[in-house]
Design an enzyme around this catalytic site. Structure first.
Site, short mmCIF file in Angstrom:
data_model
loop_
_atom_site.label_atom_id
_atom_site.label_comp_id
_atom_site.label_asym_id
_atom_site.label_seq_id
_atom_site.Cartn_x
_atom_site.Cartn_y
_atom_site.Cartn_z
CE LYS A 56 83.91 96.34 23.10
NZ LYS A 56 82.75 96.33 24.02
CG ASP A 72 83.35 92.99 25.02
OD1 ASP A 72 82.29 93.61 25.13
OD2 ASP A 72 83.52 92.13 24.12
P1 NDP Z 1 82.20 86.76 28.73
O1 NDP Z 1 83.51 86.45 28.14
O2 NDP Z 1 82.07 86.90 30.20
O3 NDP Z 1 81.12 85.67 28.27
C1 NDP Z 1 80.89 85.42 26.92
C2 NDP Z 1 79.92 84.25 26.82
O4 NDP Z 1 79.55 84.08 25.46
C3 NDP Z 1 80.52 82.93 27.25
O5 NDP Z 1 79.52 82.13 27.78
C4 NDP Z 1 81.06 82.38 25.95
O6 NDP Z 1 81.21 80.97 25.94
C5 NDP Z 1 79.96 82.80 25.00
N1 NDP Z 1 80.46 82.91 23.64
C6 NDP Z 1 81.53 83.62 23.23
N2 NDP Z 1 81.71 83.48 21.90
C7 NDP Z 1 80.72 82.65 21.49
C8 NDP Z 1 80.36 82.12 20.24
N3 NDP Z 1 81.05 82.41 19.13
N4 NDP Z 1 79.27 81.30 20.19
C9 NDP Z 1 78.56 81.00 21.30
N5 NDP Z 1 78.86 81.48 22.51
C10 NDP Z 1 79.92 82.30 22.60
O7 NDP Z 1 81.70 88.08 27.99
P2 NDP Z 1 80.57 89.12 28.43
O8 NDP Z 1 79.49 88.40 29.16
O9 NDP Z 1 81.23 90.26 29.06
O10 NDP Z 1 80.05 89.64 27.03
C11 NDP Z 1 78.96 89.00 26.33
C12 NDP Z 1 78.38 89.95 25.31
O11 NDP Z 1 77.90 91.13 25.97
C13 NDP Z 1 79.35 90.48 24.24
O12 NDP Z 1 78.63 90.70 23.05
C14 NDP Z 1 79.80 91.81 24.80
O13 NDP Z 1 80.26 92.68 23.79
C15 NDP Z 1 78.48 92.29 25.39
N6 NDP Z 1 78.58 93.32 26.40
C16 NDP Z 1 79.33 93.12 27.53
C17 NDP Z 1 79.38 94.09 28.50
C18 NDP Z 1 80.08 93.88 29.79
O14 NDP Z 1 79.90 94.72 30.69
N7 NDP Z 1 80.83 92.81 29.99
C19 NDP Z 1 78.72 95.41 28.31
C20 NDP Z 1 77.89 95.47 27.13
C21 NDP Z 1 77.86 94.47 26.21
P3 NDP Z 1 82.63 80.29 26.32
O15 NDP Z 1 82.67 80.25 27.81
O16 NDP Z 1 82.58 78.96 25.67
O17 NDP Z 1 83.67 81.20 25.73
#
Ligand code: NDP
Length: 450
Positions: free
Chosen positions: A130, A170
């Site tokens: 990571k 991520d």
């Molecule tokens: P993105 O950056 O595409 O989206 C993240 C989302 O979470 C956004 O809506 C963001 O809001 C919100 N967010 C981020 N930080 C916070 C916070 N502190 N409080 C509330 N909302 C928050 O990321 P992903 O969708 O790729 O990832 C989301 C989760 O899934 C993570 O935990 C990641 O590790 C996990 N994951 C992702 C994978 C992937 O393939 N992408 C695979 C497996 C797990 P805003 O727009 O305001 O930033």
């Protein structure tokens, strides 16, 4: 002493905390796993004497580097970049890159540790890593993001490769960032290989990759409910987040006949009681990915409520899909969900539920799937992207979705195999932890003392 006698969880954790001070998320992730894996390690002399759990909680290496870039006004900026190469016992290091101001070594160690089990559960030959940086792409121009990504890759490229370490996206790292980084990698190495996954289709990307984590998260819920002769169809669902994982969890839930009534971003959540439709989801995807706006704009557009600074867990619903970030469901939120009739939780994010929240779900008999099982679909299709790159072929959408669904079903089977109690109830945390652990532990044993 030194593996000759069983070790208690407290002693194990004391040692880990002492060796890794100031990394609470890493401690949390390890403790959650050790609770279920340590009894097995204590029971099996070969694991205990080889100190497998101590070795599994120590990354192979961590790389930390300076990333300098120039913003649009000509100011110099300095960021910190990381790659934690956690464990390559069963394949090249594999795991995402996170660009967010909250990124620290401890966060990446927690994510790398979780990735070890997740990647093992997919059944594909992938080790775990990571990385990322404390860079915030939000509010930056495309050119600024490009300059940062190029500078970041100018150091990272020395440490990765298709058979060494294959990063992906991520939080804060989507198609735009992956494209900039892949372009720079290709330029520096003068080679075209599948060293990053999540690439665009024009240059080696895989169909279904962007959908995979979200689709897999919904499939996993369907598997858990199916095991109880129930289904997602007709259920009211809460989703948090509105990024990659949330968007495609919502899409698949709609396809499966569910009604999704919430989603969120870091400023608050939207409650759409009538449910997100295909058209509304298209608006949300355009809003978040192209305009890079806020979910409150959706509420304005479709005349529904936006709750500033709040999370969606107070809305009554049958199922919950936390898809934003770590530690977003605490004990109070879990109790609220249970009181309001929630029967299943499938984690799209990594470690979104605090330990107290997990205990609430488990005590209430809620079907609770930890992210290392339910969000493994993303890395699984990344693994399939690596295969397609190696054989220089592209598989069809149908074939890939079929493979994804099969992998999620197998992960569910693994959880049932190792997590089924005497009362017939399935502890998905135990099932995922032990199911993920055994393959990696056995590979480490086979290598001897390395
Ligand atoms: P993105 O950056 O595409 O989206 C993240 C989302 O979470 C956004 O809506 C963001 O809001 C919100 N967010 C981020 N930080 C916070 C916070 N502190 N409080 C509330 N909302 C928050 O990321 P992903 O969708 O790729 O990832 C989301 C989760 O899934 C993570 O935990 C990641 O590790 C996990 N994951 C992702 C994978 C992937 O393939 N992408 C695979 C497996 C797990 P805003 O727009 O305001 O930033």
């Amino acid at each position: 002493m030194y593996g000759r006698t069983p070790i208690t969880l407290d002693d194990f954790m004391d040692g880990l905390v002492k060796r890794n001070p100031g990394e609470p998320e890493f401690h949390q992730a390890v403790k959650e796993t050790a609770e279920t894996v340590l009894p097995l390690v204590n029971e099996r002399k070969e694991y205990r004497e080889a100190r497998i759990l101590e070795r599994l909680t120590e990354p192979d290496r961590t790389i930390i580097f300076r990333v300098c870039w120039e913003d649009d006004k000509g100011w110099f900026r300095v960021q910190r970049g990381y790659r934690v190469q956690f464990n390559n016992s069963i394949g090249p290091y594999k795991g995402g890159l996170r660009f967010d101001p909250s990124v620290t070594l401890g966060i990446l160690k927690f994510l790398g540790f979780e990735q070890t089990f997740k990647n093992s559960l997919t059944g594909l030959p992938m080790g775990a890593g990571k990385g990322g940086a404390d860079f915030n792409p939000k509010g930056k121009s495309d050119r600024e993001v490009m300059r940062f990504c190029q500078s970041f890759m100018s150091e990272l490229y020395k440490h990765i490769g298709e058979d060494i370490d294959v990063p992906a996206g991520d939080i804060g790292v989507g198609a735009r960032e992956i494209s900039f980084m892949f372009g720079q990698y290709k330029r520096l190495k003068n080679e075209f290989t599948g060293t990053l996954t999540g690439k665009s289709l024009e240059f080696g990307g895989s169909l279904i990759r962007k959908e995979a984590t979200g689709y897999g998260c919904a499939f996993f819920m369907e598997e858990m409910l199916g095991h109880q002769n129930n289904s997602v169809h007709g259920k009211t669902c809460l989703v948090s987040g509105s990024g990659n994982v949330a968007q495609y969890t919502i899409e698949k839930l709609i396809q499966l006949g569910a009604r999704v009534v919430t989603f969120s971003d870091s400023s608050g959540f939207v409650h759409d009681p009538e449910g997100v439709t295909r058209e509304k989801l298209d608006y949300l995807i355009h809003l978040k990915n192209i305009i890079r706006g806020r979910v409150s704009e959706y509420a304005l557009e479709f005349g529904c409520e936006f709750y500033h600074g709040e999370k969606p867990w107070k809305v009554p619903a049958d199922l919950a899909f936390p898809c934003a970030t770590q530690n977003e469901i605490d004990e109070t939120a879990a109790l609220l969900l249970v009181e309001n009739g929630c029967i299943g939780v499938s984690e799209g994010a990594n470690m979104p539920t605090l330990p107290e929240g997990i205990h609430v779900f488990q005590n209430a008999g809620v079907l609770y799937a930890p992210g290392k099982a339910s969000n493994a679909g993303g890395v699984a299709v990344s693994g399939l992207e690596m295969t397609q790159n190696s054989i220089r072929l592209s598989w069809s959408r149908e074939e890939l979705e079929d493979r994804l669904q099969t992998i999620m079903r197998k992960i569910h089977d693994t959880c049932v195999r190792y997590g089924k109690g005497d009362d017939g109830k399935i502890d998905y945390v135990k099932g995922a932890n032990i199911g993920g652990f055994i393959k990696v532990a056995d590979a480490m044993l086979a290598y001897g003392v390395v």
